[in-house]
Design a protein around this motif. Structure first.
Motif: not given
Length: 522
Positions: A507, A503, A394
């Motif tokens: 991830h 998150s 990202k």
């Protein structure tokens, strides 16, 4: 000839021995019969070089760092007072790549001026914004700030001009400016740097805000953990008041504005504006339901502007250089510059002010220099303890408000904390819940109870007390809990806690398998 030598008084530099270095330079110079003037400046924000000593020469300031007291005799032997070469020499300060790549607007003077000298502040362009402001109508000032596109730098990113206009239009016998200097996010230090290294820019910004909105009284609310910052601002207020920058007749304009410092006890939730106002009033720091908005019923029930340090410290340059000058920096709806604080497991930790628009990866890998350990980066957390974790995949995310929102993250106070590949993301998710549980004001159930239940579920997964068929159910429970907290909490403490948790789950799902299952899979 007297040589000016700059030794930071920034509390991080002091913690690393800056006071001892200043004393050692003074003693060594006296012993050698060398005339020196020690100036205690703010930090430039290159913290891996602190304490960084600068010497004023005809070519410009020459930097040496990181300096220890034991290095001082060797520096004199090398002739550093004239800018001579030495193993600790960094060359011309302004040419150090970390500093040269920056666009410093808010921090233009930090590290350059003597923070206790109003004359030094003015020599570097200080008070020009306030002098322009006192010649304008309140409506003109507010319109200028609105056109600049300045948004709140404390986290929410709300347009500053809209907030000021609401207070300007409100009818009241008394209005207030409150500076939120309750800097509680992990990995953040920009507010402290301004208060310690350039307090007059904050005073100037608050005075402009007062004149713009009709507020005659201001309060700077900060935490007890910042004693050096408190002392610096209080000293600057006294100096400004004596010079007529504050008081009943600001710069001879006939308009009044004065301010004082108030110290809180360090409750994280008091970074939220309504909790802050309760604390400022001497009440328990708990969140107020909105509406009414603080802009209409804030401190003591009066219209109140509540702005972050970085927002207010950005105002003077807007009134000095104009709305368009400031607005032309940045991308999209994110205008101006942002002081990014780079911390954690990183080679070049410090403050980097730049226009919005850099990719996250460039900030971490090129500007920050990667990890201090030399190991691969696994994650960076942006926006403090309630910010999302971003994996390297990202790192193309652009550093602006909209891009981070689209990526399910938040810029917050622009703190970045770097982790290498040894980090356990399950533990980081647990920390987010635990942090919320400890810091919750207790006003709303989703935050007060949800965070505790989150810790319990994460602990069950970590302890391997769920079998393989049950793991997904526990993760689903965490996800559902995060949804409840996100949409049911009264303020951002409970509402943003899901960002780091979700998150991490999204991830780094492998870290949320029971340890026995992970070992078997390996």
């Amino acid at each position: 000839m007297t040589t000016r030598i700059f030794v930071p008084l920034d509390s991080a530099s002091v913690a690393l021995g800056a006071d001892e270095i200043a004393a050692a330079i003074t003693a060594e110079a006296a012993q050698r019969g060398v005339a020196v003037e020690i100036v205690r400046n703010g930090s430039r924000g290159l913290y891996w070089l602190e304490p960084m000593v600068e010497v004023e020469t005809l070519k410009g300031r020459i930097a040496y760092g990181p300096v220890a007291p034991s290095d001082v005799p060797g520096l004199f032997d090398a002739g550093f007072q004239s800018g001579a070469d030495h193993a600790l020499s960094q060359g011309l300060t302004e040419e150090i790549p970390f500093l040269k790549k920056q666009t410093r607007l808010t921090f233009a003077r930090c590290g350059l001026t003597d923070p206790h000298s109003l004359q030094s502040y003015e020599e570097f362009g200080g008070l020009r914004g306030l002098r322009n402001a006192v010649k304008m109508t309140p409506e003109e000032i507010v319109e200028t700030v609105t056109r600049s596109g300045l948004r709140g730098r404390g986290g929410a990113g709300f347009p500053t001009g809209i907030k000021w206009n609401t207070v300007l239009q409100a009818a009241a016998d008394q209005k207030y400016i409150v500076c939120n200097a309750d800097e509680g996010d992990s990995g953040t230090f920009a507010d402290r740097m301004i208060m310690e290294g350039d307090p007059f820019v904050l005073i100037e910004g608050m005075a402009i805000a007062g004149i713009a909105t009709g507020a005659t009284k201001g309060y700077l609310y900060t935490r007890s953990e910042y004693p050096d910052a408190i002392a610096a601002v209080e000293q600057a207020i006294v100096i400004a008041r004596k010079a007529g920058v504050l008081g009943p007749d600001v710069l001879g304009s006939g308009r009044a504005f004065d301010m004082e410092v108030r110290m809180g006890a360090g409750a994280y939730v008091c970074g939220e504006e309504t909790s802050l106002l309760n604390s400022l009033e001497g009440k328990r720091g708990v969140v107020r339901a909105k509406p009414p908005l603080p802009a209409l019923e804030g401190f003591l029930g009066r219209p109140t502007v509540v702005n972050n340090v970085m927002s207010l410290a950005s105002v003077p340059i807007i009134l000095d250089r104009g709305a368009e000058f400031y607005r032309d920096y940045g991308v999209g709806k994110s205008h101006g510059t942002i002081p990014i604080q780079i911390a954690g497991n990183v080679r070049h930790g410090g403050l980097f002010e730049t226009a919005f628009g850099l990719p996250l990866g460039e900030i971490v890998e090129e500007i920050g220099g990667g990890t201090l350990t030399g190991r691969p980066i696994r994650a960076v957390q942006v926006g403090g303890p309630l910010g999302a974790y971003f994996p390297p995949s990202k790192f193309d995310t652009i550093f602006d408000y909209e891009s981070f929102t689209d990526a399910d993250g938040l810029i917050g106070h622009a703190g970045i904390v770097v982790f290498d590949d040894t980090v356990d993301m399950l533990k980081q998710a647990r920390f987010a819940f635990e942090f919320c549980a400890l810091e919750s004001c207790g006003k709303c159930t989703p935050c007060r109870i949800g965070a505790v239940r989150g810790v319990e579920v994460i602990d069950r997964i970590a302890a391997g007390k769920v079998d393989g068929e049950n793991v997904d159910a526990q993760i689903e429970l965490v996800t559902d809990l995060c949804e409840t907290m996100k949409f049911g909490s009264l303020c951002a403490l409970g509402g943003f806690t899901p960002f780091p948790v979700v998150s991490a789950l999204t991830h780094f799902p492998e870290d949320f398998r029971p340890r026995t299952l992970k070992q078997a899979a390996e």
